[in-house]
Design a protein around this motif. Structure first.
Motif, short mmCIF file in Angstrom:
data_model
loop_
_atom_site.label_atom_id
_atom_site.label_comp_id
_atom_site.label_asym_id
_atom_site.label_seq_id
_atom_site.Cartn_x
_atom_site.Cartn_y
_atom_site.Cartn_z
N ASP A 78 -5.08 3.26 -2.87
CA ASP A 78 -3.78 3.05 -2.12
C ASP A 78 -3.07 1.74 -2.70
OD1 ASP A 78 -4.55 5.33 -0.97
OD2 ASP A 78 -5.30 4.32 1.13
N ALA A 79 -3.82 0.58 -2.79
CA ALA A 79 -3.12 -0.50 -3.17
C ALA A 79 -2.37 -0.47 -4.77
CB ALA A 79 -3.91 -1.55 -3.40
N VAL A 80 -3.00 0.09 -5.64
CA VAL A 80 -2.50 0.42 -7.08
C VAL A 80 -1.35 1.41 -6.84
CG1 VAL A 80 -3.11 1.20 -9.36
CG2 VAL A 80 -4.54 -0.09 -8.15
N GLU A 81 -1.51 2.43 -6.14
CA GLU A 81 -0.35 3.56 -6.03
C GLU A 81 0.85 2.71 -5.31
OE1 GLU A 81 -2.34 7.72 -5.01
OE2 GLU A 81 -1.80 6.64 -3.25
N GLY A 82 0.64 1.82 -4.25
CA GLY A 82 1.61 1.04 -3.66
C GLY A 82 2.33 0.06 -4.78
N ALA A 83 1.70 -0.42 -5.65
CA ALA A 83 2.08 -1.35 -6.52
C ALA A 83 2.91 -0.68 -7.54
CB ALA A 83 0.98 -2.11 -7.38
N LEU A 84 2.23 0.29 -8.24
CA LEU A 84 2.98 0.99 -9.41
C LEU A 84 3.97 1.90 -9.16
CD1 LEU A 84 0.05 1.54 -11.77
CD2 LEU A 84 1.59 -0.51 -11.59
N GLY A 85 3.95 2.62 -7.55
CA GLY A 85 4.97 3.43 -7.20
C GLY A 85 4.69 4.80 -7.63
N ILE A 86 3.32 5.23 -7.97
CA ILE A 86 3.13 6.61 -8.26
C ILE A 86 1.90 6.94 -7.49
CG2 ILE A 86 3.81 6.20 -10.95
CD1 ILE A 86 0.50 5.52 -11.50
N GLN A 87 1.52 8.31 -7.63
CA GLN A 87 0.54 8.81 -7.10
C GLN A 87 -0.80 8.85 -8.33
OE1 GLN A 87 3.00 12.61 -5.33
NE2 GLN A 87 1.01 12.33 -4.21
N ILE A 88 -1.85 8.58 -7.70
CA ILE A 88 -2.88 8.75 -8.51
C ILE A 88 -3.84 9.92 -8.10
CG2 ILE A 88 -5.18 7.55 -9.14
CD1 ILE A 88 -3.44 4.84 -9.06
N GLN A 89 -4.21 10.81 -8.85
CA GLN A 89 -5.03 11.78 -8.46
C GLN A 89 -6.72 11.67 -8.70
OE1 GLN A 89 -2.69 12.03 -11.02
NE2 GLN A 89 -2.01 14.10 -11.38
N ASN B 36 -2.90 -2.72 8.99
CA ASN B 36 -3.36 -4.42 9.18
C ASN B 36 -2.59 -5.16 8.33
OD1 ASN B 36 -5.33 -3.84 10.68
ND2 ASN B 36 -6.96 -3.31 9.15
N TYR B 37 -2.01 -4.57 7.25
CA TYR B 37 -1.18 -5.51 6.06
C TYR B 37 0.24 -4.78 5.85
CZ TYR B 37 -5.83 -7.26 5.34
OH TYR B 37 -7.03 -7.95 5.29
N PRO B 38 0.98 -4.66 7.06
CA PRO B 38 2.47 -3.99 6.55
C PRO B 38 3.32 -4.84 5.90
CG PRO B 38 2.25 -5.29 8.85
CD PRO B 38 0.98 -5.06 8.47
N ASP B 39 3.27 -6.24 5.48
CA ASP B 39 3.89 -6.92 4.63
C ASP B 39 3.17 -7.04 3.34
OD1 ASP B 39 5.97 -7.29 6.32
OD2 ASP B 39 4.75 -8.72 7.47
N PHE C 199 0.74 -1.18 -0.07
CA PHE C 199 -0.08 -0.20 0.14
C PHE C 199 0.90 1.39 -0.08
CE2 PHE C 199 -2.79 -3.28 1.76
CZ PHE C 199 -4.01 -2.96 0.90
N SER C 200 0.23 2.36 -0.51
CA SER C 200 1.07 3.50 -0.29
C SER C 200 1.49 4.09 1.18
CB SER C 200 0.16 4.88 -1.05
OG SER C 200 -1.15 4.83 -0.43
N PRO C 201 2.45 4.72 1.37
CA PRO C 201 3.01 5.14 2.67
C PRO C 201 1.78 5.65 3.61
CG PRO C 201 4.23 5.81 1.02
CD PRO C 201 3.13 5.35 0.10
N GLU C 202 0.81 6.51 3.23
CA GLU C 202 0.05 7.08 4.01
C GLU C 202 -1.22 6.05 4.17
OE1 GLU C 202 -0.37 11.11 2.98
OE2 GLU C 202 1.80 11.70 3.38
N SER C 203 -1.51 5.02 3.51
CA SER C 203 -2.48 4.33 3.66
C SER C 203 -2.99 3.83 5.00
CB SER C 203 -2.45 3.03 2.63
OG SER C 203 -3.73 2.31 2.47
#
Length: 462
Positions: A286-297, A236-239, A227-231
């Protein structure tokens, strides 16, 4: 000494004759005068009254006509110099409301001056064969022009209602690293499903300077999702979601995040509804941002089952079909109704939906379905040109309001329209994070983020 003729004299009416005081008042002179007045009314509404009737009415109608012409010229000039201004105005509900009022007002003025021009013609003095011709010409012109104004009023009203119903009244966000990133969720809420879940998950990334589009497809069965850093999901899912098969629903994969948060922990996103979103959508973001490493507006959620209405409203879409796809039938293909054959096919809404959703045939895997769904999305982007949309606007707007949910703000629409026109005709970069490059059961997120950054011409942060 030769007398000076007064202003407004028309040599075709006879010596010393004017439109206001025709002389001699023969049927020939009055017929010419009648045709001149109705044609003048068509070309310059208000001019007939100024020359031959109520000057106050004529000056008012001329003023509105000149103001309309000036507005049209100004609009065209601004369009070529600053097109974003026009697109922004055309997607602003207040501006559209003003346009409706102006069009209705000008139509009323046109009706009044046209009926008054017919009065000025003095039909009893016109040649009998020409009386119906002049009347029919005037009424036809009136119907054509007021009908155009009425159609414009309808288009403005439908646009205003659709924008108000679908898009958010929120301030626009600037591009990030020169791009707008939009989460595109294809939700499947068909009659065989309870509720909606996102089976198609992708990101549309648009380069602000050029309109160039990149699309990134994520399989719904992706696991161990960061997940993205601020999610709020990180607690619940740190890993990662689904790490060591841990989650709060039966299946621990990407599209399960939407279901889990929607049903069991919507309180993690208390502001989602107020901001035009949903807790499940925000968790997916939040999940897709974490997976791709980008911000989504922004996000766009499209009901895939409702796609049928929208595609039919567009008049169908054209797809280059690679594999034979069955319509209907069971898994063993024993009772298939018909087939979508390979080759370039123009599909209506029902066939396009089957093409995107079919689970049977020679190419049945989830990844093949993902690819077909992306083909449908890309076909719609490519074929949703302004002329086609305008020609079918009312149906497209009605279908879109039922199919689409988004948090894209109204103030961004004009700029997005400009970007869409820039993107028209440009190739779309399409990356699918599927086998053999990416194993959904053991995904290499460092590789996914590297591929994403390269496709977007960005340098990954160290």
């Amino acid at each position: 000494m030769t007398p000076t003729r007064s202003a407004g004299t028309d040599a075709g009416l006879g010596a010393g004759s004017t439109l206001r005081t025709p002389s001699p008042m023969t049927q020939r002179v009055m017929t010419r005068r009648g045709w001149f007045l109705v044609v003048l009314n068509l070309l310059v509404p208000g001019a007939a009254q100024t020359l031959a009737g109520n000057r106050r009415l004529g000056r008012f109608a001329l003023g509105t006509t000149l103001a309309l012409w000036a507005l049209v010229v100004l609009t065209v000039a601004v369009y070529f110099l600053w097109p974003s201004v026009i697109f922004t105005a055309a997607t602003n509900p207040i501006v559209l409301w003003v346009v409706q009022i102006l069009l209705v007002g000008y139509a009323v003025v046109w009706i009044v001056v046209t009926l008054d021009t017919l009065r000025l013609v003095r039909f009893v003095r016109v040649r009998p064969p020409m009386r119906p011709a002049i009347a029919v010409f005037s009424i036809a012109a009136l119907v054509l022009l007021t009908g155009t104004a009425a159609y414009g009023t309808m288009i403005a009203g439908v646009t205003r209602d659709t924008i108000s119903n679908v898009f958010q009244a929120a301030p626009p966000e600037p591009p990030i690293n020169g791009r707008y990133n939009i989460l595109l969720l294809g939700g499947d809420a068909g009659p065989d499903r309870e509720g909606l879940r996102p089976d198609s998950i992708s990101v549309v990334s648009i380069e602000d300077a050029t309109g160039k589009v990149s699309m990134f497809g994520l399989p719904r069965d992706l696991t161990n999702i960061p997940f993205s850093p601020e999610s709020p999901m990180l607690a619940n899912y740190p890993d990662g979601y689904g790490y060591d098969d841990y989650c709060d629903v039966d299946v621990c994969m990407l599209n399960s995040i939407y279901t889990e948060v929607t049903l069991k922990s919507p309180d993690l996103y208390p502001n989602a509804l107020a901001e035009g979103s949903e807790p499940g959508i925000e968790a997916m973001r939040d999940a897709v941002e974490g997976a791709l490493g980008i911000q989504i507006q922004y996000y766009v959620l499209i009901d895939m089952y409702g796609f049928e209405q929208l595609i039919n409203a567009l008049g169908g879409i054209t797809i280059d079909v690679k594999e034979r796809i069955p319509i209907g039938g069971s898994e063993d293909l024993s009772d298939v109704e018909t087939w979508i054959e390979p080759g370039v096919q123009h599909l209506d809404g029902n066939w396009a939906l089957w093409y995107a959703r079919s689970r049977h045939g020679s190419d049945t895997g989830d990844y093949a379905r993902m690819q077909r769904q992306r083909e449908v999305q890309q076909a719609m982007i490519q074929q949703m040109d302004p002329a086609n949309v305008l020609a079918r606007f009312q149906d497209v707007a009605a279908a879109g309001a039922d199919v689409v949910k988004t948090d894209v703000p109204q103030g961004t629409l004009g700029h997005f329209v400009e970007l869409a026109l820039k993107a028209k005709g440009q190739p779309i970069t399409d990356l699918e994070f599927v086998p053999p490059t990416i194993d959904p059961e053991a995904p290499d997120y460092a590789l996914i983020q590297q591929m994403t950054a390269q496709a977007m011409a960005l340098t990954p942060e160290e």
